[in-house]
Design a protein around this motif. Structure first.
Motif, PDB file in Angstrom:
ATOM      1  N   GLN A  38      43.573  35.672  35.595  1.00 60.16           N
ATOM      2  CA  GLN A  38      42.582  36.733  35.514  1.00 60.16           C
ATOM      3  C   GLN A  38      42.397  37.395  36.877  1.00 60.16           C
ATOM      4  OE1 GLN A  38      38.705  35.365  34.313  1.00 60.16           O
ATOM      5  NE2 GLN A  38      37.860  37.422  34.149  1.00 60.16           N
ATOM      6  N   ALA A  39      42.342  36.603  37.933  1.00 57.12           N
ATOM      7  CA  ALA A  39      42.187  37.143  39.284  1.00 57.12           C
ATOM      8  C   ALA A  39      43.381  38.002  39.671  1.00 57.12           C
ATOM      9  CB  ALA A  39      42.001  36.006  40.283  1.00 57.12           C
ATOM     10  N   CYS A  40      44.572  37.561  39.299  1.00 57.77           N
ATOM     11  CA  CYS A  40      45.779  38.321  39.631  1.00 57.77           C
ATOM     12  C   CYS A  40      45.820  39.667  38.915  1.00 57.77           C
ATOM     13  CB  CYS A  40      47.024  37.510  39.275  1.00 57.77           C
ATOM     14  SG  CYS A  40      47.287  36.097  40.362  1.00 57.77           S
ATOM     15  N   LYS A  41      45.225  39.746  37.744  1.00 64.24           N
ATOM     16  CA  LYS A  41      45.212  40.991  36.965  1.00 64.24           C
ATOM     17  C   LYS A  41      44.090  41.936  37.383  1.00 64.24           C
ATOM     18  CE  LYS A  41      47.359  39.120  32.813  1.00 64.24           C
ATOM     19  NZ  LYS A  41      47.170  38.827  31.380  1.00 64.24           N
ATOM     20  N   THR A  42      43.176  41.478  38.236  1.00 64.70           N
ATOM     21  CA  THR A  42      42.035  42.287  38.656  1.00 64.70           C
ATOM     22  C   THR A  42      42.429  43.182  39.821  1.00 64.70           C
ATOM     23  OG1 THR A  42      40.524  40.540  37.971  1.00 64.70           O
ATOM     24  CG2 THR A  42      39.654  42.182  39.488  1.00 64.70           C
ATOM     25  N   GLY A  45      41.702  47.174  45.101  1.00 67.64           N
ATOM     26  CA  GLY A  45      42.021  48.184  46.115  1.00 67.64           C
ATOM     27  C   GLY A  45      43.415  48.055  46.697  1.00 67.64           C
ATOM     28  N   GLY A  46      44.343  47.495  45.962  1.00 68.62           N
ATOM     29  CA  GLY A  46      45.706  47.371  46.444  1.00 68.62           C
ATOM     30  C   GLY A  46      45.970  46.134  47.284  1.00 68.62           C
ATOM     31  N   LYS A  47      44.960  45.306  47.509  1.00 66.24           N
ATOM     32  CA  LYS A  47      45.155  44.079  48.293  1.00 66.24           C
ATOM     33  C   LYS A  47      46.014  43.090  47.524  1.00 66.24           C
ATOM     34  CE  LYS A  47      40.673  43.961  50.650  1.00 66.24           C
ATOM     35  NZ  LYS A  47      39.463  43.139  50.795  1.00 66.24           N
ATOM     36  N   LYS A  48      46.816  42.347  48.224  1.00 69.17           N
ATOM     37  CA  LYS A  48      47.642  41.300  47.619  1.00 69.17           C
ATOM     38  C   LYS A  48      46.934  39.953  47.609  1.00 69.17           C
ATOM     39  CE  LYS A  48      51.625  43.404  46.900  1.00 69.17           C
ATOM     40  NZ  LYS A  48      52.307  43.407  45.630  1.00 69.17           N
ATOM     41  N   THR A  49      45.963  39.784  48.499  1.00 64.29           N
ATOM     42  CA  THR A  49      45.301  38.500  48.680  1.00 64.29           C
ATOM     43  C   THR A  49      44.116  38.363  47.726  1.00 64.29           C
ATOM     44  OG1 THR A  49      45.909  38.517  51.013  1.00 64.29           O
ATOM     45  CG2 THR A  49      44.153  36.999  50.357  1.00 64.29           C
ATOM     46  N   ASP A  51      40.680  37.061  47.206  1.00 60.79           N
ATOM     47  CA  ASP A  51      39.644  36.680  48.160  1.00 60.79           C
ATOM     48  C   ASP A  51      38.324  36.372  47.451  1.00 60.79           C
ATOM     49  OD1 ASP A  51      38.760  39.210  47.447  1.00 60.79           O
ATOM     50  OD2 ASP A  51      39.189  40.125  49.383  1.00 60.79           O
ATOM     51  N   GLN A  52      37.292  36.175  48.251  1.00 59.40           N
ATOM     52  CA  GLN A  52      35.978  35.808  47.725  1.00 59.40           C
ATOM     53  C   GLN A  52      35.430  36.874  46.779  1.00 59.40           C
ATOM     54  OE1 GLN A  52      33.123  34.767  50.740  1.00 59.40           O
ATOM     55  NE2 GLN A  52      31.397  35.072  49.375  1.00 59.40           N
ATOM     56  N   ASP A  53      35.680  38.134  47.065  1.00 60.90           N
ATOM     57  CA  ASP A  53      35.175  39.206  46.208  1.00 60.90           C
ATOM     58  C   ASP A  53      35.750  39.091  44.796  1.00 60.90           C
ATOM     59  OD1 ASP A  53      33.690  40.265  48.297  1.00 60.90           O
ATOM     60  OD2 ASP A  53      35.298  41.634  48.913  1.00 60.90           O
ATOM     61  N   ILE A  54      37.030  38.808  44.711  1.00 58.95           N
ATOM     62  CA  ILE A  54      37.671  38.643  43.398  1.00 58.95           C
ATOM     63  C   ILE A  54      37.129  37.401  42.718  1.00 58.95           C
ATOM     64  CG2 ILE A  54      39.861  38.132  42.241  1.00 58.95           C
ATOM     65  CD1 ILE A  54      39.637  41.023  42.994  1.00 58.95           C
ATOM     66  N   ALA A  55      36.972  36.322  43.456  1.00 55.95           N
ATOM     67  CA  ALA A  55      36.450  35.080  42.865  1.00 55.95           C
ATOM     68  C   ALA A  55      35.080  35.315  42.243  1.00 55.95           C
ATOM     69  CB  ALA A  55      36.379  33.984  43.921  1.00 55.95           C
ATOM     70  N   ILE A  56      34.216  35.996  42.968  1.00 52.70           N
ATOM     71  CA  ILE A  56      32.880  36.275  42.451  1.00 52.70           C
ATOM     72  C   ILE A  56      32.965  37.181  41.226  1.00 52.70           C
ATOM     73  CG2 ILE A  56      30.699  37.463  42.980  1.00 52.70           C
ATOM     74  CD1 ILE A  56      31.096  36.417  45.893  1.00 52.70           C
ATOM     75  N   TYR A  57      33.810  38.183  41.287  1.00 54.21           N
ATOM     76  CA  TYR A  57      33.952  39.141  40.187  1.00 54.21           C
ATOM     77  C   TYR A  57      34.387  38.460  38.882  1.00 54.21           C
ATOM     78  CZ  TYR A  57      35.339  43.296  37.594  1.00 54.21           C
ATOM     79  OH  TYR A  57      35.460  44.255  36.629  1.00 54.21           O
ATOM     80  N   ILE A  58      35.282  37.451  38.986  1.00 54.09           N
ATOM     81  CA  ILE A  58      35.761  36.786  37.768  1.00 54.09           C
ATOM     82  C   ILE A  58      34.900  35.588  37.387  1.00 54.09           C
ATOM     83  CG2 ILE A  58      38.135  37.571  38.097  1.00 54.09           C
ATOM     84  CD1 ILE A  58      38.796  34.625  38.896  1.00 54.09           C
TER      85      ILE A  58
END
Length: 62
Positions: A38-42, A45-49, A51-58
């Motif tokens: 799920q994080a990989c599909k989110t 902004g074009g970042k490959k890493t 990070d915490q923002d994605i973790a919180i979002y999912i």
């Protein structure tokens, strides 16, 4: 098991006077896999890493 260190999960449960069944570990492992996918599909902004923002979002929080 692909992602979990079973012994560490069992030690943590043991500290709280609980045992861990194999079925619990299988489901926990599957949840980790789903969350990483799920994080990989989110879009981030074009970042490959991841990070915490994605973790919180999912929904992965402390």
């Amino acid at each position: 098991m692909k992602y979990l260190n079973q012994s560490q999960v069992r030690k943590l449960a043991n500290k709280h006077n609980r045992r861990v069944g194999k079925d619990f570990l299988v489901m926990l492992d599957a949840m980790i896999e789903r969350k990483v996918i799920q994080a990989c599909k989110t879009h981030n902004g074009g970042k490959k890493t991841l990070d915490q923002d994605i973790a919180i979002y999912i929904g992965v929080t402390k």
